[in-house]
Design a protein around this motif. Sequence first.
Motif, PDB file in Angstrom:
ATOM      1  N   THR A  35       0.738  -1.224  -0.100  1.00 14.67           N
ATOM      2  CA  THR A  35       0.074  -0.116   0.055  1.00 14.67           C
ATOM      3  C   THR A  35       0.877   1.095   0.021  1.00 14.67           C
ATOM      4  OG1 THR A  35       0.065   0.246   2.286  1.00 14.67           O
ATOM      5  CG2 THR A  35      -1.828  -1.208   1.211  1.00 14.67           C
ATOM      6  N   GLN A 362      -7.248   0.175   2.296  1.00 14.73           N
ATOM      7  CA  GLN A 362      -6.873  -0.599   3.365  1.00 14.73           C
ATOM      8  C   GLN A 362      -7.454   0.263   4.660  1.00 14.73           C
ATOM      9  OE1 GLN A 362      -5.122  -4.067   3.894  1.00 14.73           O
ATOM     10  NE2 GLN A 362      -6.748  -3.485   5.549  1.00 14.73           N
ATOM     11  N   GLN A 394      -4.908   4.428   2.963  1.00  8.50           N
ATOM     12  CA  GLN A 394      -3.826   3.567   2.474  1.00  8.50           C
ATOM     13  C   GLN A 394      -4.441   2.813   1.256  1.00  8.50           C
ATOM     14  OE1 GLN A 394      -0.915   2.918   3.493  1.00  8.50           O
ATOM     15  NE2 GLN A 394      -0.681   4.364   5.290  1.00  8.50           N
ATOM     16  N   ALA A 396      -4.205   0.401  -2.120  1.00  9.49           N
ATOM     17  CA  ALA A 396      -3.225  -0.937  -2.369  1.00  9.49           C
ATOM     18  C   ALA A 396      -2.807  -0.557  -3.774  1.00  9.49           C
ATOM     19  CB  ALA A 396      -4.177  -2.026  -2.587  1.00  9.49           C
TER      20      ALA A 396
END
Length: 411
Positions: A35, A362, A394, A396
């Motif tokens: 990430t 995330q 965050q 990916a």
Amino acid sequence: MKKLIIALILLALTGGAFLWWKASAKNDQVRILSTEKVERGAVRKVLEETGIIKSQVGGIVKIGARSTGTIDRMLVKVGDRVEAGQLVARIDNRELVAQADESRARLNSARAELDRIEKVYPLRIAEAQSALDLAEARTTYSQNNYRRQQSLVAERVISTDELEKARQQADIDASQVRASRAALEREQEDFVQERSKAKLAVRQTEAALSAIEIRISYTNVKSSITGTVSQVTAQEGETIVAGLQVANLVTVIDPTRLEMWIYVDETDVGLARSGQPVEFRVDAYPGRTFAGAIATIYPEPEIRDNIVYYRALVEIDREQAELLRPEMTTQVQIVVEERANVLRLPNAALKWVDGSQVVFVQKPDGSIGRSTPKLGLAGLAHSEVVEGLAEGDQVATQVELPQQAGKKKKP
């Protein structure tokens, strides 16, 4: 025994089905492998093109000889540094020097003749003027004498013969005045004409001498620019024949007068403009980035390998030119647009899923969310986020999608 075998087979089938179910359940989930944060920074839209370093017009000069003869001295070699006006070669000029000496002798003779005319003719004019003055004085006397004689004849003091003699003398003296005046005018006209002819002869001889001296100057081959000798195509003892084309002797290149030609693809030329900043790299300096700006874009296309390009010209400053060489290939980025301090995400976070571009996020609790953000300016490494994501998210950059889990692909 048969019942035991059947039981074992059923047990194996049941265990395999259970394992398959567990694997299928696992594959239905997205796995995030790496990430990056959504953060603020600069986003640049650039065009990636290929260029080449070239010498500017006048930056490379082929120095030739305009005089025919044998090379007497070749004073430079490849790699030598030369200054503008420095002598690089000399051609045998003895024949031309002899012609110049002959022309100087003729010039001295023409000047001497002009001096003689300017000294002699004023004297002759002065002499003719004196003769005219004397004749006019005699005429004045004879006319006065004739008038006196007329008075004496009326008083019967002298005879008519004396009066006739006085009249004839007055007529003779008047004719002498006319002759003297004509002689003076002739001398004056001759002076003007002879002086003009002498001056013309001097100018003609000076022009002929000047032409020979110019031809002599051609035998001293000098560099027209400051730079480095890149080629020497003739040596001492060789005979140069100057014809319709100047015989090339030495090539001098100024390494500080460089420019870059960018070959802009026809699909990109609509975004290219004069004044746009340019960054480029060369293989000789892999860790260094050079900078410039587009000076102009040529309107005429150039076709290379059946692809249409338009040439953009970038001037290179002297400091950068000292590191570069002509014909170097460059990897160029033309900065079309740049935005500073905008919310951005890495382009690696953008994934195509079911025909649409999405981003996997995330979350702090470990769960995985999916977003379809609205994007602004798109750059090579990052894109501007207009809405749909927040600073600090965050996202990916590497994920394992359900349909790819069995194949172990990581987009």
